[in-house]
Write a protein that holds these residues in place. Structure first.
Motif, PDB file in Angstrom:
ATOM      1  N   GLN A 202       1.111  -1.358  -0.106  1.00 45.48           N
ATOM      2  CA  GLN A 202      -0.146  -0.239   0.276  1.00 45.48           C
ATOM      3  C   GLN A 202       1.029   1.393  -0.015  1.00 45.48           C
ATOM      4  O   GLN A 202       2.062   1.169   0.322  1.00 45.48           O
ATOM      5  CB  GLN A 202      -0.959   0.066   1.558  1.00 45.48           C
ATOM      6  CG  GLN A 202      -0.069   0.371   2.222  1.00 45.48           C
ATOM      7  CD  GLN A 202      -1.053  -0.078   3.307  1.00 45.48           C
ATOM      8  OE1 GLN A 202      -2.185   0.327   3.468  1.00 45.48           O
ATOM      9  NE2 GLN A 202      -1.099  -0.472   4.535  1.00 45.48           N
ATOM     10  N   ARG A 203       0.015   2.338  -0.553  1.00 48.37           N
ATOM     11  CA  ARG A 203       1.097   3.736  -0.733  1.00 48.37           C
ATOM     12  C   ARG A 203       0.563   4.586   0.244  1.00 48.37           C
ATOM     13  O   ARG A 203      -0.860   4.870   0.434  1.00 48.37           O
ATOM     14  CB  ARG A 203       0.996   4.510  -1.952  1.00 48.37           C
ATOM     15  CG  ARG A 203       1.493   3.677  -3.001  1.00 48.37           C
ATOM     16  CD  ARG A 203       1.869   3.976  -4.772  1.00 48.37           C
ATOM     17  NE  ARG A 203       2.207   3.648  -5.863  1.00 48.37           N
ATOM     18  CZ  ARG A 203       3.655   3.308  -5.990  1.00 48.37           C
ATOM     19  NH1 ARG A 203       3.821   4.614  -4.949  1.00 48.37           N
ATOM     20  NH2 ARG A 203       3.667   3.177  -6.243  1.00 48.37           N
ATOM     21  N   LEU A 204       0.836   4.421   1.136  1.00 42.44           N
ATOM     22  CA  LEU A 204       0.871   5.622   2.378  1.00 42.44           C
ATOM     23  C   LEU A 204       1.470   7.448   2.057  1.00 42.44           C
ATOM     24  O   LEU A 204       2.643   6.808   1.944  1.00 42.44           O
ATOM     25  CB  LEU A 204       1.119   5.129   4.109  1.00 42.44           C
ATOM     26  CG  LEU A 204      -0.038   3.454   4.010  1.00 42.44           C
ATOM     27  CD1 LEU A 204       0.533   3.043   5.303  1.00 42.44           C
ATOM     28  CD2 LEU A 204      -1.477   4.161   3.728  1.00 42.44           C
ATOM     29  N   SER A 205       0.703   7.539   2.918  1.00 44.87           N
ATOM     30  CA  SER A 205       1.695   9.310   2.615  1.00 44.87           C
ATOM     31  C   SER A 205       1.012   9.625   4.171  1.00 44.87           C
ATOM     32  O   SER A 205       1.113   9.356   4.932  1.00 44.87           O
ATOM     33  CB  SER A 205       0.245  10.692   2.303  1.00 44.87           C
ATOM     34  OG  SER A 205      -0.813  10.576   3.200  1.00 44.87           O
ATOM     35  N   VAL A 206       2.769  10.503   4.459  1.00 42.35           N
ATOM     36  CA  VAL A 206       2.920  10.786   5.540  1.00 42.35           C
ATOM     37  C   VAL A 206       1.805  11.928   6.250  1.00 42.35           C
ATOM     38  O   VAL A 206       1.407  11.386   8.050  1.00 42.35           O
ATOM     39  CB  VAL A 206       4.238  12.290   5.975  1.00 42.35           C
ATOM     40  CG1 VAL A 206       4.061  12.509   6.568  1.00 42.35           C
ATOM     41  CG2 VAL A 206       5.791  11.670   4.403  1.00 42.35           C
ATOM     42  N   GLY A 207       0.936  12.128   6.044  1.00 39.70           N
ATOM     43  CA  GLY A 207      -0.198  12.007   6.351  1.00 39.70           C
ATOM     44  C   GLY A 207      -0.741  11.358   7.053  1.00 39.70           C
ATOM     45  O   GLY A 207      -1.936  11.429   8.425  1.00 39.70           O
ATOM     46  N   GLN A 208      -1.254  10.186   6.360  1.00 37.66           N
ATOM     47  CA  GLN A 208      -1.936   9.202   6.991  1.00 37.66           C
ATOM     48  C   GLN A 208      -1.119   8.658   8.432  1.00 37.66           C
ATOM     49  O   GLN A 208      -2.197   8.221   8.826  1.00 37.66           O
ATOM     50  CB  GLN A 208      -1.972   8.666   5.872  1.00 37.66           C
ATOM     51  CG  GLN A 208      -3.388   8.406   4.340  1.00 37.66           C
ATOM     52  CD  GLN A 208      -3.683   7.282   3.167  1.00 37.66           C
ATOM     53  OE1 GLN A 208      -1.964   7.325   2.787  1.00 37.66           O
ATOM     54  NE2 GLN A 208      -4.186   7.496   3.234  1.00 37.66           N
ATOM     55  N   PRO A 217       2.155  16.117  10.637  1.00 42.05           N
ATOM     56  CA  PRO A 217       3.247  15.581   9.804  1.00 42.05           C
ATOM     57  C   PRO A 217       4.450  15.425  10.047  1.00 42.05           C
ATOM     58  O   PRO A 217       4.962  15.235   9.933  1.00 42.05           O
ATOM     59  CB  PRO A 217       2.651  16.335   8.296  1.00 42.05           C
ATOM     60  CG  PRO A 217       1.439  16.597   8.005  1.00 42.05           C
ATOM     61  CD  PRO A 217       0.988  17.031  10.126  1.00 42.05           C
ATOM     62  N   HIS A 221       7.521  13.562  11.232  1.00 36.64           N
ATOM     63  CA  HIS A 221       8.626  13.312  10.490  1.00 36.64           C
ATOM     64  C   HIS A 221       9.946  12.920  11.213  1.00 36.64           C
ATOM     65  O   HIS A 221      10.301  12.377  10.792  1.00 36.64           O
ATOM     66  CB  HIS A 221       8.690  14.212   9.666  1.00 36.64           C
ATOM     67  CG  HIS A 221       9.259  13.876   8.366  1.00 36.64           C
ATOM     68  ND1 HIS A 221      11.064  13.468   8.207  1.00 36.64           N
ATOM     69  CD2 HIS A 221       9.289  12.891   7.240  1.00 36.64           C
ATOM     70  CE1 HIS A 221      11.268  13.006   7.222  1.00 36.64           C
ATOM     71  NE2 HIS A 221      10.878  13.000   6.389  1.00 36.64           N
ATOM     72  N   LEU A 233       9.413   7.465   4.141  1.00 34.47           N
ATOM     73  CA  LEU A 233      10.156   6.551   2.772  1.00 34.47           C
ATOM     74  C   LEU A 233      11.264   5.025   3.187  1.00 34.47           C
ATOM     75  O   LEU A 233      10.838   4.472   2.390  1.00 34.47           O
ATOM     76  CB  LEU A 233      10.058   7.624   1.770  1.00 34.47           C
ATOM     77  CG  LEU A 233      10.486   7.137   0.676  1.00 34.47           C
ATOM     78  CD1 LEU A 233       9.010   6.232   0.148  1.00 34.47           C
ATOM     79  CD2 LEU A 233      10.363   8.011  -0.629  1.00 34.47           C
ATOM     80  N   GLN A 236       9.724   2.419   5.074  1.00 28.15           N
ATOM     81  CA  GLN A 236       8.628   1.192   4.117  1.00 28.15           C
ATOM     82  C   GLN A 236       9.737   0.776   2.772  1.00 28.15           C
ATOM     83  O   GLN A 236       9.684  -1.088   2.713  1.00 28.15           O
ATOM     84  CB  GLN A 236       8.360   2.079   3.207  1.00 28.15           C
ATOM     85  CG  GLN A 236       7.067   1.104   2.415  1.00 28.15           C
ATOM     86  CD  GLN A 236       5.280   1.474   2.614  1.00 28.15           C
ATOM     87  OE1 GLN A 236       5.603   2.759   1.346  1.00 28.15           O
ATOM     88  NE2 GLN A 236       4.690   1.423   2.357  1.00 28.15           N
TER      89      GLN A 236
END
Length: 295
Positions: A202-208, A217, A221, A233, A236
């Motif tokens: 799955q692609r997850l954003s920093v926001g998620q 965010p 981070h 990143l 993952q």
């Protein structure tokens, strides 16, 4: 380390270890590691755990820090951090043997409340100390429980809890205690890491991920890197590559099928990033692993 614990661990591992040297147990989070020869470099991102070495020796590196430990020592990892490890002393006559228990934050939080202990300020996520006698004794009784399968569901909880208690009371206590803080950075980052582990594709954003951790965010981070030493990143990416390597070496998957299984869309990109992390391209790395196993 008592001879009795060594004998108990060795007997169970000899009977139950799989081809990779892992012996699983019916106690959740408890496993044994067995090796009859020194290993190559093993990359992993472990969950928080304690590893009690009962025979042989190992070396673990995290970033610039390298720790050597042997029989009678315990390794503690208190965060999901990338490590490179290598078994350095093992033979057929005297295998490397260790007992590994994943730490349970809910048990730690419960015990910490009962103990009303202080917080401590030791934040190193990977450390080695001599194993206390109380921890060794609790580990022995936990291992002996495995000889009585009917008693495992009834007694495992209190014995695992006791091991956590003695770890909290010992040299590792301050570091372990932080895992039990519900609003602590370690627990918040762990929620985001669990999301990453749940599905590598799955692609997850920093926001998620930040939402899962209950942080902004920018704060997420910063704290993610402080806890894990990597950006989300990078973290993952290492999770994906480590799992792809396992698929190729343990399940004989091809490089392309392993790449797609962990979420890569480009085999070329996978091959390039794999080589950067492990030092060899996928096919050559897998062949080298097979050669070591056959030696």
């Amino acid at each position: 380390m008592t001879t009795t614990l060594l004998e108990t661990v060795r007997r169970y591992a000899d009977m139950n270890a799989d081809a990779t040297g892992i012996a699983r147990t019916p106690v959740p989070g408890l496993g044994l590691v067995r090796a009859t020869a020194p290993s190559g470099l093993q990359h992993s991102i472990s969950r928080p755990l304690v590893c009690l070495v009962v025979q042989g020796a190992k070396q673990v590196t995290m970033g610039p820090d390298s720790l050597a430990f042997s029989a009678g020592d315990s390794l503690l990892i208190t965060a999901d951090v990338p490590t490179v490890s290598q078994i350095t002393r093992a033979s057929v006559a005297a295998p490397y043997l260790s007992l590994v228990l994943q730490l349970d934050p809910s048990v730690i939080a419960d015990l910490d409340t009962d103990m009303r202990a202080g917080g401590g300020h030791d934040h190193a996520p990977v450390r080695v100390e001599p194993t206390e006698a109380e921890v060794t004794d609790a580990a022995l009784r936990l291992m002996r429980l495995l000889d009585r399968p009917a008693a495992v569901p009834v007694l495992q909880g209190q014995l695992v809890r006791e091991m956590h208690y003695w770890l909290l009371m010992g040299r590792h206590g301050a570091a372990i205690r932080r895992l039990g803080w519900p609003d602590g950075h370690a627990r918040r980052i762990a929620r985001a890491v669990a999301l990453l582990r749940a599905d590598l594709r799955q692609r997850l954003s920093v926001g998620q991920l930040a939402d899962a951790a209950g942080m902004s965010p920018s704060s997420f981070h910063r704290h993610f890197r402080a806890v894990t030493s990597l950006s989300p990143l990078q973290f993952q990416k290492q999770l994906r590559l480590i799992e792809a390597r396992r698929l190729m070496q343990a399940e004989a998957a091809s490089a392309s099928s392993a790449a797609f299984a962990v979420g890569y869309e480009s085999v070329q990109q996978f091959t390039r990033e794999y080589g950067r992390l492990f030092g060899l391209p996928p096919v050559r790395d897998t062949e080298a692993a097979r050669d070591r196993a056959a030696a």
